[in-house]
Design a protein around this motif. Structure first.
Motif, PDB file in Angstrom:
ATOM      1  N   ILE A 178       0.884  -1.177   0.000  1.00 30.96           N
ATOM      2  CA  ILE A 178       0.000   0.000   0.000  1.00 30.96           C
ATOM      3  C   ILE A 178       0.907   1.208   0.000  1.00 30.96           C
ATOM      4  O   ILE A 178       1.784   1.335   0.854  1.00 30.96           O
ATOM      5  CB  ILE A 178      -0.936   0.025   1.230  1.00 30.96           C
ATOM      6  CG1 ILE A 178      -1.835  -1.211   1.254  1.00 30.96           C
ATOM      7  CG2 ILE A 178      -1.773   1.303   1.224  1.00 30.96           C
ATOM      8  CD1 ILE A 178      -2.700  -1.330   2.498  1.00 30.96           C
ATOM      9  N   ASP A 179       0.698   2.092  -0.977  1.00 30.42           N
ATOM     10  CA  ASP A 179       1.566   3.265  -1.110  1.00 30.42           C
ATOM     11  C   ASP A 179       0.711   4.486  -1.418  1.00 30.42           C
ATOM     12  O   ASP A 179      -0.423   4.377  -1.880  1.00 30.42           O
ATOM     13  CB  ASP A 179       2.574   3.027  -2.237  1.00 30.42           C
ATOM     14  CG  ASP A 179       3.843   3.836  -2.067  1.00 30.42           C
ATOM     15  OD1 ASP A 179       3.919   4.656  -1.135  1.00 30.42           O
ATOM     16  OD2 ASP A 179       4.762   3.640  -2.880  1.00 30.42           O
ATOM     17  N   HIS A 180       1.265   5.672  -1.163  1.00 28.51           N
ATOM     18  CA  HIS A 180       0.595   6.921  -1.539  1.00 28.51           C
ATOM     19  C   HIS A 180       0.677   7.091  -3.042  1.00 28.51           C
ATOM     20  O   HIS A 180       1.651   6.686  -3.663  1.00 28.51           O
ATOM     21  CB  HIS A 180       1.257   8.129  -0.868  1.00 28.51           C
ATOM     22  CG  HIS A 180       1.128   8.123   0.618  1.00 28.51           C
ATOM     23  ND1 HIS A 180      -0.062   8.322   1.254  1.00 28.51           N
ATOM     24  CD2 HIS A 180       2.049   7.917   1.590  1.00 28.51           C
ATOM     25  CE1 HIS A 180       0.119   8.256   2.561  1.00 28.51           C
ATOM     26  NE2 HIS A 180       1.399   7.996   2.786  1.00 28.51           N
ATOM     27  N   LYS A 183      -4.509   6.238  -2.488  1.00 31.08           N
ATOM     28  CA  LYS A 183      -3.573   5.141  -2.235  1.00 31.08           C
ATOM     29  C   LYS A 183      -3.494   4.241  -3.462  1.00 31.08           C
ATOM     30  O   LYS A 183      -4.445   4.128  -4.231  1.00 31.08           O
ATOM     31  CB  LYS A 183      -4.034   4.287  -1.046  1.00 31.08           C
ATOM     32  CG  LYS A 183      -4.304   5.046   0.224  1.00 31.08           C
ATOM     33  CD  LYS A 183      -3.038   5.423   0.909  1.00 31.08           C
ATOM     34  CE  LYS A 183      -3.368   6.071   2.250  1.00 31.08           C
ATOM     35  NZ  LYS A 183      -2.236   6.737   2.808  1.00 31.08           N
ATOM     36  N   VAL A 202      -3.004   0.362  -4.038  1.00 34.48           N
ATOM     37  CA  VAL A 202      -3.035  -0.909  -3.310  1.00 34.48           C
ATOM     38  C   VAL A 202      -2.721  -2.026  -4.297  1.00 34.48           C
ATOM     39  O   VAL A 202      -3.492  -2.282  -5.220  1.00 34.48           O
ATOM     40  CB  VAL A 202      -4.411  -1.129  -2.641  1.00 34.48           C
ATOM     41  CG1 VAL A 202      -4.462  -2.474  -1.940  1.00 34.48           C
ATOM     42  CG2 VAL A 202      -4.728   0.001  -1.677  1.00 34.48           C
TER      43      VAL A 202
END
Length: 162
Positions: A14-16, A29, A31
């Motif tokens: 999960i990243d910005h 996000k 995902v």
């Protein structure tokens, strides 16, 4: 009209995701979900993505993401799809996102809803939906079904996607 499809697997990251100066920093996000066949999908999760039962997701969770297969998507690998609905997979409940017609049959003809006076029919914000949810896109949370065609169920809960 949307054509809802789904992809299930384990969250691997999960990243910005920042999409320019108009994006609210940290609100979107990316995902990453990988299934058993080593297929990978990156779901773009925005503040508009509906999470069934308001669940919090994290790496290692087994989830299903629902997306509009008719929406434009970039031709990249892994595919990057806008998540409309996300849910954690549970052995105790099923989730279907689809268009249901006047007879409350899903667009793919696989599920018919039998409403009970006790079935909560809600908007995405948790407020009650006051009419029968015919001819609408719905998130249906349900348990056992009949073995008929289409399968029939009395849902635990229905969320109307407006």
């Amino acid at each position: 009209m949307a054509l809802f499809k789904s992809f299930s697997g384990i969250i691997t990251n999960i990243d910005h995701l920042w999409r320019g100066s108009t994006d609210r920093i940290g609100c979107t996000k990316l995902v990453s979900v990988e299934n058993r066949d080593e297929g990978i999908v990156n779901f773009v999760v925005t503040p508009d993505t509906y999470f069934v039962d308001g669940v919090m997701i994290k790496e290692g969770d087994f989830v299903t993401g629902f997306y509009d297969a008719l929406a434009p998507t970039p031709l990249i690998f892994p595919p990057q799809l806008r998540a409309i609905v996300m849910t954690k997979v549970s052995e105790y409940q099923n989730v279907k996102v689809d268009y249901f017609d006047t007879q409350l049959i899903s667009s793919d003809g696989t599920l018919k809803l039998n409403l009970s006076p006790l079935t909560p029919v809600l908007l995405e914000n948790g407020q009650p939906f006051i009419t029968i949810p015919r001819n609408r896109n719905l998130v249906v949370v349900y348990g056992p079904t009949t073995r008929s065609i289409p399968a029939q169920t009395t849902p635990y809960k229905i969320i109307v996607l407006c």
